[in-house]
Design a protein around this motif. Sequence first.
Motif, short mmCIF file in Angstrom:
data_model
loop_
_atom_site.label_atom_id
_atom_site.label_comp_id
_atom_site.label_asym_id
_atom_site.label_seq_id
_atom_site.Cartn_x
_atom_site.Cartn_y
_atom_site.Cartn_z
N VAL A 1 1.01 -3.32 -8.40
CA VAL A 1 2.36 -2.85 -8.70
C VAL A 1 3.18 -2.92 -7.42
O VAL A 1 2.64 -2.79 -6.32
N LEU A 2 4.48 -3.15 -7.58
CA LEU A 2 5.36 -3.24 -6.41
C LEU A 2 5.77 -1.83 -6.00
O LEU A 2 6.40 -1.11 -6.76
N THR A 3 5.35 -1.41 -4.80
CA THR A 3 5.68 -0.08 -4.28
C THR A 3 6.56 -0.27 -3.05
O THR A 3 6.83 -1.41 -2.65
N GLU A 4 6.98 0.82 -2.44
CA GLU A 4 7.79 0.69 -1.22
C GLU A 4 7.00 0.04 -0.09
O GLU A 4 7.58 -0.52 0.83
N ASP A 5 5.68 0.08 -0.17
CA ASP A 5 4.84 -0.58 0.85
C ASP A 5 4.64 -2.06 0.55
O ASP A 5 4.13 -2.80 1.39
N GLY A 6 5.00 -2.49 -0.64
CA GLY A 6 4.75 -3.87 -1.05
C GLY A 6 3.86 -3.88 -2.28
O GLY A 6 3.60 -2.84 -2.89
N TRP A 7 3.37 -5.06 -2.65
CA TRP A 7 2.48 -5.19 -3.81
C TRP A 7 1.16 -4.52 -3.50
O TRP A 7 0.47 -4.90 -2.56
N THR A 8 0.81 -3.51 -4.29
CA THR A 8 -0.37 -2.70 -4.01
C THR A 8 -1.24 -2.53 -5.24
O THR A 8 -0.74 -2.33 -6.34
N LEU A 9 -2.54 -2.62 -5.00
CA LEU A 9 -3.53 -2.36 -6.04
C LEU A 9 -4.36 -1.17 -5.58
O LEU A 9 -4.92 -1.20 -4.48
N ALA A 10 -4.44 -0.13 -6.39
CA ALA A 10 -5.26 1.03 -6.05
C ALA A 10 -6.61 0.89 -6.75
O ALA A 10 -6.68 0.86 -7.97
N LEU A 11 -7.66 0.75 -5.96
CA LEU A 11 -9.01 0.65 -6.52
C LEU A 11 -9.63 2.04 -6.49
O LEU A 11 -9.87 2.59 -5.41
N LYS B 1 -8.91 10.82 -8.57
CA LYS B 1 -7.80 9.86 -8.49
C LYS B 1 -7.38 9.60 -7.04
O LYS B 1 -6.89 8.52 -6.70
N ASN B 2 -7.55 10.60 -6.20
CA ASN B 2 -7.13 10.47 -4.80
C ASN B 2 -8.13 9.71 -3.95
O ASN B 2 -7.79 9.23 -2.87
N ARG B 3 -9.36 9.58 -4.44
CA ARG B 3 -10.39 8.83 -3.70
C ARG B 3 -10.25 7.37 -4.09
O ARG B 3 -10.67 6.96 -5.17
N ARG B 4 -9.67 6.56 -3.20
CA ARG B 4 -9.36 5.18 -3.56
C ARG B 4 -9.21 4.32 -2.30
O ARG B 4 -9.06 4.85 -1.20
N VAL B 5 -9.21 3.02 -2.54
CA VAL B 5 -8.83 2.07 -1.49
C VAL B 5 -7.66 1.26 -2.05
O VAL B 5 -7.76 0.69 -3.13
N ASN B 6 -6.55 1.27 -1.33
CA ASN B 6 -5.40 0.48 -1.74
C ASN B 6 -5.44 -0.88 -1.03
O ASN B 6 -5.72 -0.94 0.18
N ILE B 7 -5.17 -1.92 -1.79
CA ILE B 7 -5.04 -3.26 -1.22
C ILE B 7 -3.56 -3.60 -1.31
O ILE B 7 -2.99 -3.60 -2.40
N THR B 8 -2.93 -3.85 -0.18
CA THR B 8 -1.50 -4.15 -0.15
C THR B 8 -1.28 -5.53 0.46
O THR B 8 -1.83 -5.83 1.52
N ILE B 9 -0.46 -6.33 -0.21
CA ILE B 9 -0.12 -7.67 0.30
C ILE B 9 0.94 -7.50 1.38
O ILE B 9 1.96 -6.84 1.17
N ILE B 10 0.70 -8.11 2.54
CA ILE B 10 1.70 -8.08 3.61
C ILE B 10 2.54 -9.35 3.48
O ILE B 10 1.99 -10.45 3.57
N PRO B 11 3.86 -9.20 3.22
CA PRO B 11 4.68 -10.40 3.01
C PRO B 11 4.83 -11.23 4.29
O PRO B 11 4.68 -10.73 5.37
#
Length: 160
Positions: free
Chosen positions: A42-52, A150-160
Amino acid sequence: AMLKKALTLCFILTLSAVLTACMSLGNLSYKQARMLKGEGFVLTEDGWTLALPERLLFSFDDYLIQEQQKSKIITLSDQLHKYKLEKVKFTGHTDNIGLASYNQQLSEKRAQSVANVFLEHGFQPKNVQIIGRGAEQPLVSNDSEENRAKNRRVNITIIP
């Protein structure tokens, strides 16, 4: 002169529409954005992010990826590679149970574990960022077991 003003205005409106469209894709091409959405980003303020979520990757209080989850991460890394999305940030998060220093280390180790799979599959170390946030950035309040999970996760964010 009137026509010239109208054309200039038309050009400016078109340009701003194009720029808005680019911004809504987070500086990515339509194909890249469509693939990311398909993968659950999903597009967040940090960029495209996937929360695993943690339960998908690790056992409780562990940072080694479960063998049966590795193939999903490999597939994801292959997809990002194929679409030339090769700059990635991995951010680990924990719940607020336990010492902050311990959670900080655990969150870093978890982010590193996911990043390692990407690094083993063609990603360059210079394009990979690893960040641990401990319990600093909960998605939801840590007031129940379900919310802590829900708070235990690894986010993968695309750096543009």
